[in-house]
Structures are given as structure tokens and as C-alpha cells.
Design an enzyme around this catalytic site. Structure first.
Site, PDB file in Angstrom:
ATOM      1  N   SER A   1       0.868  -1.180   0.000  1.00 40.75           N
ATOM      2  CA  SER A   1       0.000   0.000   0.000  1.00 40.75           C
ATOM      3  C   SER A   1       0.900   1.223   0.000  1.00 40.75           C
ATOM      4  O   SER A   1       2.071   1.153   0.410  1.00 40.75           O
ATOM      5  CB  SER A   1      -0.864   0.006   1.277  1.00 40.75           C
TER       6      SER A   1
ATOM      7  N   TYR B   1      -2.725  -0.915  10.390  1.00 33.98           N
ATOM      8  CA  TYR B   1      -2.595  -1.132   8.953  1.00 33.98           C
ATOM      9  C   TYR B   1      -1.245  -0.636   8.448  1.00 33.98           C
ATOM     10  O   TYR B   1      -0.548  -1.319   7.688  1.00 33.98           O
ATOM     11  CB  TYR B   1      -3.738  -0.414   8.229  1.00 33.98           C
TER      12      TYR B   1
END
Length: 261
Positions: free
Chosen positions: A143, A156
């Protein structure tokens, strides 16, 4: 076809980025095993679609990647039914948006298990056969949050930074074995994972839905548009080709210029 006769396992692939990757691989002739949750009839239809596109085999395994035992069974089933995966795509991910002091410990644990620990388990199980054959491709969906942080996403961000470090290590360990290991780091892609975090972000920041989309999500991306799952799939497909044989240990950004700022 580029992947004719190859065997690919893609986690988190009943929708979104993972499904786009499975479709791209099937279109190039790969046998595929998809993984994830969803409506049984819809998943059955997806497998039929993939098999028709590839002219090969398409299977689904519903392993919960938070369970080591289920991961073991998934890899064993893939090996038994289509062969040990030569291409492993670790795409499964979950998200929870919260300030650190309000983040439930069980949510931290879940995000680390699915987004990071599962990557270790699938990789350790797939690597030995890749080594034996002298060829393999490991592609991990990281990401933009593997490179930068955002508020309220501590678990995350930590997991995705960890995925990059793990990928680099695997790349070095397998560098002479014909195996590459890379990350693709998309910016915001319009998937269920992104859509589902909008209400939490609205609550955490006191914003409307449109404000979250335009002033939080797309604010970071100079292109002012979401990355498409098909764009990510195209890069994953390229990484499987022989022309990408010297790309290993890389974290490839696909974020509309987000991390260039």
C-alpha cells in the site's frame, strides 16, 4: 499465452484487486486458486468464468487467513488439486480506522494476522517447491501506507511496512533460485476495503461521505482519481514475465503520485 500451464494462488481474490489479478492471470492461461469470503453462488460463477478464460482450472478455497491451520490446508489443497503454486499473490487485507488510544487490541491483532503474518505463512509453505523447480514469483499487495502514514490507521500502516521488510528479506534469500519477491503499493483503489472504511473515517474526523472521498482519500493522490484494480493486475502480470526477472525486492508504487510528494 504468458502464463500457460503456470499455477497461481491469489489470496483475498473473490473481489477487488485480487479478483482483477485472478482474471488477468486466467486470461493468460494460468491455473488459479482464488481465496476469500463471499456468496457461494457468486464464487462458483467466478470460478466458472476464470476456467473459461484460461482453458485451465479455477478453484476457490475459503481459508480464513487468520488461522495457520487453514492456511496449511489451503496450500496443501492447491498442491494436491492443481499443483504447488509457482505464483503466489498475497493480497488479502483488512482495515479498521481508529485513533491509537481507542483501537481495540483485538482489531490490532486481527489486522497484523491477516495483513502481515499470513504473508509469512503462505510464503514459507510455497517457497520450498519454488526452489526445487528453480522458478517462482511472489507478489505482495502492500500500500502507499507501506511508505507513508495516515492518522487513525496505526495497525494497517505497521502491517504494510512489515510486508515490505519481509518481502525484501525473501527476495535476498531467494535471489539465486530463480524466484522474485516484490510488493505493489497502490494508493486508494475503489474496493470494498476502501468503501467500508469511509463510515469510520466520517466518525473519527467528523466529515461527510463526500468530504472523506475528496478531502481525505483523493487529497493525497495528485491524479485526483482512484487507482483501478485492473491497473494493479496489469503490473502483477508484468512481474510474472521473464522481462521482470531482475526486478526483486522492489516496492513498486502505483499511487497517482501520492508518495512522490
Amino acid at each position: 499465452m504468458l502464463l500457460e500451464g503456470k499455477r497461481a494462488l491469489i489470496t483475498g481474490s473473490t473481489s477487488g484487486i485480487g479478483l482483477a489479478i485472478a482474471r488477468a492471470f486466467a486470461a493468460e492461461g494460468a491455473n488459479v486458486m482464488i481465496n476469500g469470503f463471499g456468496d457461494k453462488d457468486e464464487i462458483k460463477a467466478i470460478c466458472a468464468e476464470l476456467a473459461k478464460a484460461s482453458g485451465a482450472t479455477a478453484l476457490h478455497d475459503g481459508a480464513d487467513l487468520g488461522s495457520v491451520a487453514q492456511i496449511d490446508k489451503m496450500i496443501a489443497r492447491c498442491t494436491s488439486e492443481i499443483g504447488s503454486p509457482e505464483i503466489l499473490v498475497n493480497n488479502a487485507g483488512i482495515q479498521f480506522v481508529s485513533p491509537v488510544e481507542d483501537l481495540p487490541p483485538e482489531k490490532w491483532d486481527d489486522i497484523i494476522k491477516i495483513n502481515l503474518t499470513a504473508v509469512f505463512h503462505t510464503t514459507r509453505l510455497a517457497l520450498p517447491e519454488m526452489r526445487r523447480r528453480g522458478w517462482g514469483r511472489i507478489i505482495n499487495t502492500a500500500s502507499a501506507h507501506s511508505l507513508v502514514a495516515s492518522p487513525n490507521k496505526s495497525a494497517y500502516v505497521a502491517a504494510k511496512h512489515g510486508v515490505v521488510g519481509f518481502t525484501k528479506t525473501v527476495a535476498l534469500e531467494a535471489a539465486t533460485a530463480g524466484i522474485t519477491a516484490n510488493c505493489i503499493s497502490p494508493g486508494y483503489v475503489w474496493t470494498k476495503l476502501v468503501e467500508n472504511q469511509i463510515p469510520d473515517t466520517m466518525k473519527a474526523r467528523g466529515l461527510t461521505r463526500d468530504q472523506v472521498i475528496n478531502d481525505v482519500l483523493l487529497a493525497a493522490q495528485p491524479t485526483k482519481r482512484f487507482v483501478t484494480p485492473e491497473e494493479v493486475a496489469g503490473l502483477a502480470l508484468y512481474l510474472c514475465g521473464e522481462n521482470a526477472g531482475s526486478i526483486t525486492g522492489a516496492n513498486l508504487s502505483m499511487d497517482g503520485g501520492w508518495t512522490a510528494q
